[in-house]
Motif scaffolding. Structure first.
Motif, PDB file in Angstrom:
ATOM      1  N   ARG A 268       1.072  -1.253   0.021  1.00 33.11           N
ATOM      2  CA  ARG A 268      -0.286  -0.367   0.173  1.00 33.11           C
ATOM      3  C   ARG A 268       1.022   1.074  -0.074  1.00 33.11           C
ATOM      4  O   ARG A 268       0.615   2.255  -0.288  1.00 33.11           O
ATOM      5  CB  ARG A 268      -0.882  -0.074   1.637  1.00 33.11           C
ATOM      6  N   THR A 269       1.784   1.363   0.797  1.00 29.03           N
ATOM      7  CA  THR A 269       2.486   2.667   0.575  1.00 29.03           C
ATOM      8  C   THR A 269       3.167   2.661  -0.214  1.00 29.03           C
ATOM      9  O   THR A 269       4.242   3.638  -1.136  1.00 29.03           O
ATOM     10  CB  THR A 269       3.592   2.586   1.805  1.00 29.03           C
ATOM     11  N   GLN A 272       1.252   4.375  -2.820  1.00 26.57           N
ATOM     12  CA  GLN A 272       0.786   5.587  -2.816  1.00 26.57           C
ATOM     13  C   GLN A 272       1.152   6.709  -4.158  1.00 26.57           C
ATOM     14  O   GLN A 272       1.943   6.307  -5.215  1.00 26.57           O
ATOM     15  CB  GLN A 272       1.015   5.976  -1.773  1.00 26.57           C
ATOM     16  N   GLN A 273       0.490   8.008  -4.347  1.00 28.38           N
ATOM     17  CA  GLN A 273       0.461   8.781  -4.853  1.00 28.38           C
ATOM     18  C   GLN A 273       2.400   8.832  -5.788  1.00 28.38           C
ATOM     19  O   GLN A 273       2.645   8.965  -6.193  1.00 28.38           O
ATOM     20  CB  GLN A 273      -0.363  10.328  -4.634  1.00 28.38           C
ATOM     21  N   GLU A 274       2.430   9.234  -3.840  1.00 31.52           N
ATOM     22  CA  GLU A 274       3.798   9.599  -4.174  1.00 31.52           C
ATOM     23  C   GLU A 274       4.644   8.605  -3.504  1.00 31.52           C
ATOM     24  O   GLU A 274       5.668   8.395  -2.943  1.00 31.52           O
ATOM     25  CB  GLU A 274       4.492  10.636  -3.076  1.00 31.52           C
ATOM     26  N   GLY A 275       4.392   6.848  -4.217  1.00 32.50           N
ATOM     27  CA  GLY A 275       5.316   6.141  -3.357  1.00 32.50           C
ATOM     28  C   GLY A 275       6.133   5.917  -4.507  1.00 32.50           C
ATOM     29  O   GLY A 275       6.294   6.523  -5.587  1.00 32.50           O
ATOM     30  N   ASN A 278       5.234   4.936  -8.338  1.00 32.83           N
ATOM     31  CA  ASN A 278       5.369   5.945  -9.194  1.00 32.83           C
ATOM     32  C   ASN A 278       6.401   6.297  -9.320  1.00 32.83           C
ATOM     33  O   ASN A 278       6.796   6.986 -10.180  1.00 32.83           O
ATOM     34  CB  ASN A 278       4.105   6.748  -8.199  1.00 32.83           C
ATOM     35  N   SER A 292       1.478  11.034 -11.627  1.00 33.65           N
ATOM     36  CA  SER A 292       1.584   9.953 -10.855  1.00 33.65           C
ATOM     37  C   SER A 292       0.325   9.260 -11.619  1.00 33.65           C
ATOM     38  O   SER A 292      -0.587   9.400 -11.551  1.00 33.65           O
ATOM     39  CB  SER A 292       1.426   9.767  -9.558  1.00 33.65           C
ATOM     40  N   THR A 297      -6.378   5.469  -6.065  1.00 31.02           N
ATOM     41  CA  THR A 297      -7.625   6.693  -6.256  1.00 31.02           C
ATOM     42  C   THR A 297      -8.384   6.588  -7.444  1.00 31.02           C
ATOM     43  O   THR A 297      -9.217   7.313  -6.912  1.00 31.02           O
ATOM     44  CB  THR A 297      -7.285   8.299  -6.097  1.00 31.02           C
ATOM     45  N   SER A 382      -6.442  -1.086   0.138  1.00 36.54           N
ATOM     46  CA  SER A 382      -6.853   0.303  -0.425  1.00 36.54           C
ATOM     47  C   SER A 382      -8.443   0.504   0.916  1.00 36.54           C
ATOM     48  O   SER A 382      -8.757   1.946   0.678  1.00 36.54           O
ATOM     49  CB  SER A 382      -7.873  -0.393  -1.695  1.00 36.54           C
TER      50      SER A 382
ATOM     51  N   LYS B 249      -0.186   8.244   9.301  1.00 34.62           N
ATOM     52  CA  LYS B 249       0.508   9.474   8.752  1.00 34.62           C
ATOM     53  C   LYS B 249       1.623   9.647   9.566  1.00 34.62           C
ATOM     54  O   LYS B 249       2.872   9.903   9.577  1.00 34.62           O
ATOM     55  CB  LYS B 249      -0.162  10.116   8.141  1.00 34.62           C
TER      56      LYS B 249
END
Lengths: 448, 291
Positions: A268-269, A272-275, A278, A292, A297, A382, B249
């Motif tokens: 999952r990490t 991510q968008q900034e994972g 990507n 990304s 999402t 997710s 987070k």
């Protein structure tokens, strides 16, 4: 001492035996089994005291539910407002079910009392001495060992599986929900919750049909892709010319050994968008800076992603399961096909797959039900996202994860319970079909 | 000449197929092993943060492991570890006794509730377990087990309470032990209790070990029940909730490498147990993967 049925005992027994249903242990005491009789009697007295004291009160409250709100009362003496604790309907519901279980338990003792009285009666009639208390205790280690061995696990099952289940099912018929602020005081509402779930127009109903369809689509894709791809992998590894078979198998099976919540959280990490993935794609130039891929999402992307990641989770299991069976496919079948000039693809579709389907149908169906209930993959990966604004269910939520969100996070307890019951119905249908199918398979001799 | 050509072209084709197959297998194994290796590499990485754009760390260190077990002010990993260990030991004891008792009764004894019990077990198995977790919490609350140190007791009961329903594999195993052995013992005057404890259980070592180990693993990998029952009581967190929290987070940047170290610590024993248990999985675990 014969094992007798309760009804026979009531019908054929003498007066003492019949009365044992009213005064527990009477028959046993009259026939010299004093300690046993007194134990039965003690249980009855305890039960009656409990019912007088608490039981009837709780039953009444269970029937009506509702209750008193917390109240603020002005205390003249102290010159302050005092709070009188309100009722918590959720406890009424629980205590009511407790009382029902107590009554059930008492009925079991009642039956046992009559049966043991009848058994002693027969013993005396046939000129034997009724069992002494010590003999009774001894029989628990021998003839009646099941009483000793089954009772503790049964208590555990009743308290931690059956009771919660009944409790949760009963919630489906109440207004216990954050909706309308019914979290402390709530009532019986009959089938209203079911109506709400099935109505397309309502807020919950809209989510429900989407989730149900996606759950079934997911289960079909996840099961069939895992099965077919896992089998192809198994075939490739088991080919005669493949080297280092054990090593390959080890690589795949290694992923099972890591707890799912570790491997899936790492994935999952990474997604991510900034994972990691990507950023890696940006570094090698496939994506532009700042771009990304919406793995988790975008609704469609997320659905494909969870199915693909589930392949990573599931294929090793298939591999473990099918390796042995693949080796059992008769070599003659393959040879005959090769002589006829069939290519590997044809052989797979015409020989391997039908054979495997024949042998592993039960496995396939457990996989299917397992996937309907596949909480881990969806929740860890997710979390059901992406979730439309204002909805309780996300686009990748299965019934099971939605149920979890509704009860644990969102406090729509009644709707959650309805979803649980619906999941049960879906699974029962699948299970019934399975038993039907395997039943018919048993009659067939063999694949050929 | 013709013939030789055919065989050599056949051989080239075979070699090409073989190379192709091995390349594909290598790529696939890489995909499967990559996330696992990623965790291992991260656990030895000296550079902090949740992502670095390279696979092999620039500097290797054991610091993540050391800090995981010594810095206990925010997330107390050693205590979580001890909590889980205690819970696992007790729930494993209770579960094993329950499972073996039920399996023996269903396999060897004939009593009136037998069929009813088996049907009930099947029906209960079809309800999603997650459905009742909230109800379990209320029951524990009513029993006075939801606060303070009793949370450990509560978790032990949650993991072991319903375990009697998981009798399928060991019952299947007991069914394969010849009844003649039981009968021989009974002719020698053994009671059924003695047959159970001195004959059946000693003859079923593999399945006893299997039952013990699966019950022992449970608390280490469950986060659903643990999260609902521990709520915010950090003192009683199990390892799974701890690791979960490290990825929240507010912690993830500072704790990611330690998360990896913790994950490795938990995974290695489980992996070893799993390799041992694999043969049982193959022989009829059905395959439904549960949390």
């Amino acid at each position: 001492m014969e094992d007798v049925k309760f009804l026979k005992a009531i019908k054929d027994g003498d007066m003492l035996t019949k009365l044992s249903a009213v005064v527990l242990g009477l028959g046993s005491i009259a026939r010299g089994q004093i300690i046993k009789g007194l134990l039965y009697l003690g249980i009855e007295i305890g039960f009656i005291l409990f019912m007088m004291n608490k039981g009837i009160y709780h039953l009444q409250r269970f029937m009506s539910l509702g209750g008193r709100q917390q109240e603020k009362v002005w205390n003249e003496e102290k010159q302050i407002f005092e709070y009188i604790a309100g009722d918590q309907t959720v406890l009424m519901l629980l205590y009511g079910i407790f009382v029902f279980l107590f009554i059930l338990g008492f009925i079991l003792f009642l039956v046992a009392s009559v049966r043991s009285s009848y058994a002693a009666e027969i013993d005396i009639k046939e000129g034997r001495k009724p069992l002494s208390f010590i003999e009774d205790v001894k029989s628990v280690f021998d003839k009646k060992l099941h009483l000793l061995l089954m009772t503790p696990p049964m208590i555990g099952i009743v308290t931690f599986t059956l009771l919660p289940l009944i409790y949760m099912i009963s919630m489906a018929f109440t207004s216990y929900s954050i909706k309308g602020e019914k979290l402390t005081i709530f009532e019986w509402v009959g089938l209203d919750n079911f109506k709400e779930v099935f109505t397309l127009g309502s807020e919950i109903g809209k989510s429900f049909w989407g989730v149900l369809v996606w759950t079934i689509v997911w289960a079909i894709f996840a099961t069939s892709l895992n099965y077919i791809l896992g089998m192809i992998l198994g075939l490739v590894i088991n080919r005669k010319d493949t080297k280092w078979k054990g090593f390959w198998r080890f690589c795949f099976v290694l992923s099972i050994a890591v707890p799912q919540f570790v491997s899936l959280l790492v994935m999952r990490t990474m997604l991510q968008q900034e994972g990691a993935i990507n950023i890696m794609l940006r570094d090698i130039g496939i994506l532009g800076a700042g771009q990304s891929l919406p793995f988790l999402t975008d609704a469609m992307w997320a659905r494909v992603t969870v199915i693909v990641i589930n392949l990573w989770v599931g294929i090793p299991y298939t591999l473990l399961q099918v390796t042995g069976i693949l080796k059992n496919i008769p070599e003659e079948l393959y040879e005959a096909a090769r002589v006829d000039g069939a290519n590997p693809v044809t052989i797979f579709w015409k020989i391997t797959l039908p054979y495997m389907l024949f042998v592993t149908t039960p496995y396939l169906i457990t996989q299917f039900t397992g996937n309907i209930n596949n909480f881990n993959v969806i929740y860890l990966l997710s979390g059901g996202a992406p979730t439309p604004v204002g909805s309780t269910a996300g686009k990748t939520d299965l019934l099971i994860t939605w149920l979890y969100k509704l009860t644990v996070d969102k406090q729509y307890f009644n709707i959650g319970a309805v979803i649980g019951i619906i999941t049960f119905i879906v699974l029962s249908i699948v299970a019934l079909v399975t038993y039907h199918r395997t039943g018919s398979y048993k009659n067939e001799e063999a694949f050929m | 000449m013709e013939k030789i050509n055919v065989t050599s072209s056949y051989r080239t084709k075979k070699i090409i197929t073989n190379i192709f197959v091995h390349v594909i297998l290598a790529i696939l194994s890489f995909i499967w092993v990559f996330p696992v290796m990623w965790i291992v590499m991260t656990s030895f990485r000296a550079e902090q943060g949740s992502y670095v754009p390279y696979f092999f760390p620039k500097t290797y260190t054991l610091d993540n492991y050391r800090r995981l077990f010594t810095e206990t002010s925010i997330l107390n990993f050693p205590r979580m570890f001890m909590n889980t260990l205690i819970i696992a030991i007790f729930s494993c004891l209770i579960s094993t006794i329950f499972v073996l008792s039920v399996s023996y009764c269903l396999s060897r004894l004939r009593f009136r509730f037998r069929k009813t019990f088996m049907n009930m077990a099947m029906i209960m198995g079809l309800f999603p377990g997650i459905m009742s977790i909230v109800a379990v919490y209320y029951i524990l609350k009513a029993l006075g087990l939801s606060e303070g140190a009793m949370i450990r007791v509560a978790l032990i009961l949650v993991y072991s309470g319903g375990s009697g329903l998981g009798f399928y594999i060991s019952k299947g195993f007991f069914d394969t032990i010849p009844r003649a052995i039981d009968e021989a013992a009974m002719i020698d005057g053994a009671t059924k209790w003695q047959v159970f404890t001195r004959v059946t259980v000693p003859l079923s070592k593999p399945i006893v070990v299997f039952t013990i180990l699966t019950a022992f693993i449970g608390p280490w990998v469950d986060f659903i029940a643990a999260k609902v029952i521990c709520r915010a009581e950090a003192k009683y967190f199990t390892v799974a909730i701890g690791l979960w929290n490290m990825l929240e987070k507010e912690y993830v940047q500072a704790w990611y490498t330690r998360f990896a170290a913790g994950a490795v610590c938990i995974s290695i024993p489980i992996a070893i147990l799993f390799v041992y248990l694999q043969k049982f999985y193959v022989n009829g675990m059905g395959g439904a993967v549960k949390g």
